[in-house]
Design an enzyme around this catalytic site. Structure first.
Site, PDB file in Angstrom:
ATOM      1  N   ASP A  92      48.844  32.764  52.580  1.00 47.33           N
ATOM      2  CA  ASP A  92      48.031  31.882  51.742  1.00 47.33           C
ATOM      3  C   ASP A  92      47.725  30.623  52.541  1.00 47.33           C
ATOM      4  OD1 ASP A  92      48.463  33.793  49.846  1.00 47.33           O
ATOM      5  OD2 ASP A  92      49.442  32.480  48.392  1.00 47.33           O
ATOM      6  N   ASP A 140      43.536  38.388  38.142  1.00 43.81           N
ATOM      7  CA  ASP A 140      44.720  37.562  37.931  1.00 43.81           C
ATOM      8  C   ASP A 140      44.885  37.357  36.432  1.00 43.81           C
ATOM      9  OD1 ASP A 140      44.658  37.327  40.711  1.00 43.81           O
ATOM     10  OD2 ASP A 140      43.453  35.499  40.620  1.00 43.81           O
TER      11      ASP A 140
END
Length: 245
Positions: A8, A129
């Site tokens: 990330d 998500d």
């Protein structure tokens, strides 16, 4: 099922967030390309990259770091975060990214997914998500009234390579993935599902392998491999043993 390490990116650095909150970040490396090479050396077949700044801004923000990772690696990469149009998809694929992940734009504009799949077959992944089963968008800042399963069903027949399903409540919390929600999603669609969020021990990999037949093709792990809770090479060996049984 394969184990997929995650990188990330925030401000050019390799970080992990808790529950998607930008203010709750831990920096693990100032050199994401070097970190990517570590995961490749441990046997990873696929690297999952997220442009966190891009996810919140709605446009690419870590191109330099992403390009450095792609140039350093021999393995395939998949990238999400801030990908909202065909031009961005084309630019990233041209850079050498293997697959792009469309998240927020997939919920708001399913036609983009359809068009991208037509133009770049086998290279488009949808990121879903969810918070309590409901889809969250815009870097998880906004929760919609759409269920993850209902959204996923919209992409049947488009040619989507996979759906990355993240349970936000589990992400970065080291509490184990939401096996039931992941399995329910995989059983509801024909598109392969990649589980993300909460993988914290080899036992979690085993639990996902137990429901692999539902249509789960991979498990993304981040914090656990950075903290040492999981040794990536062991997790990969575990799934390879399972595949040969």
């Amino acid at each position: 099922m394969i184990v997929i390490p995650a990188i990330d990116l925030k401000e050019g650095k390799c970080v992990r967030l808790e529950q998607g909150l930008m203010e709750r970040d831990t920096v693990y490396s100032d050199d994401p390309a070097a970190q990517a090479l570590v995961w490749e050396a441990k046997g990873a077949e696929l690297l999952h990259i997220v442009d966190l700044d891009g996810a919140f801004a709605g446009e690419p923000k870590n191109r330099g770091a992403i390009e450095a990772i792609v140039k350093a690696l021999k393995i395939t990469t998949q990238l999400g975060g801030g990908i909202r149009d065909l031009a961005t998809i084309e630019a990233y694929l041209g850079m050498g990214i293997g697959r792009v992940i469309i998240g927020t734009a997939a919920q708001r504009n399913p036609e983009l997914v359809q068009e991208a799949c037509r133009k770049f077959p086998g290279r488009i992944v949808v990121g879903i998500d969810a918070k309590n089963g409901m889809v969250a968008v815009q870097g998880w800042a906004e929760v919609t009234g759409v269920t993850a399963i209902d959204l996923a069903k919209k992409f049947e027949g488009f040619g989507v390579a996979a759906i990355v399903y993240t349970d936000i409540s589990r992400d970065g919390m080291m509490k184990g993935p939401n096996i039931e929600a992941t399995r329910n999603l995989a059983e509801a669609i024909t598109i392969p599902v990649i589980a993300s969020g909460g993988v914290s021990a080899l036992r979690d990999i085993e639990n996902l392998m137990a429901v692999e037949a539902a249509g789960i093709s991979g498990a993304i792990t981040g914090k656990a491999i950075y903290s040492g809770a999981i040794e990536l090479s062991e997790a990969i060996a575990l799934t390879r043993r399972g595949a040969s049984c």
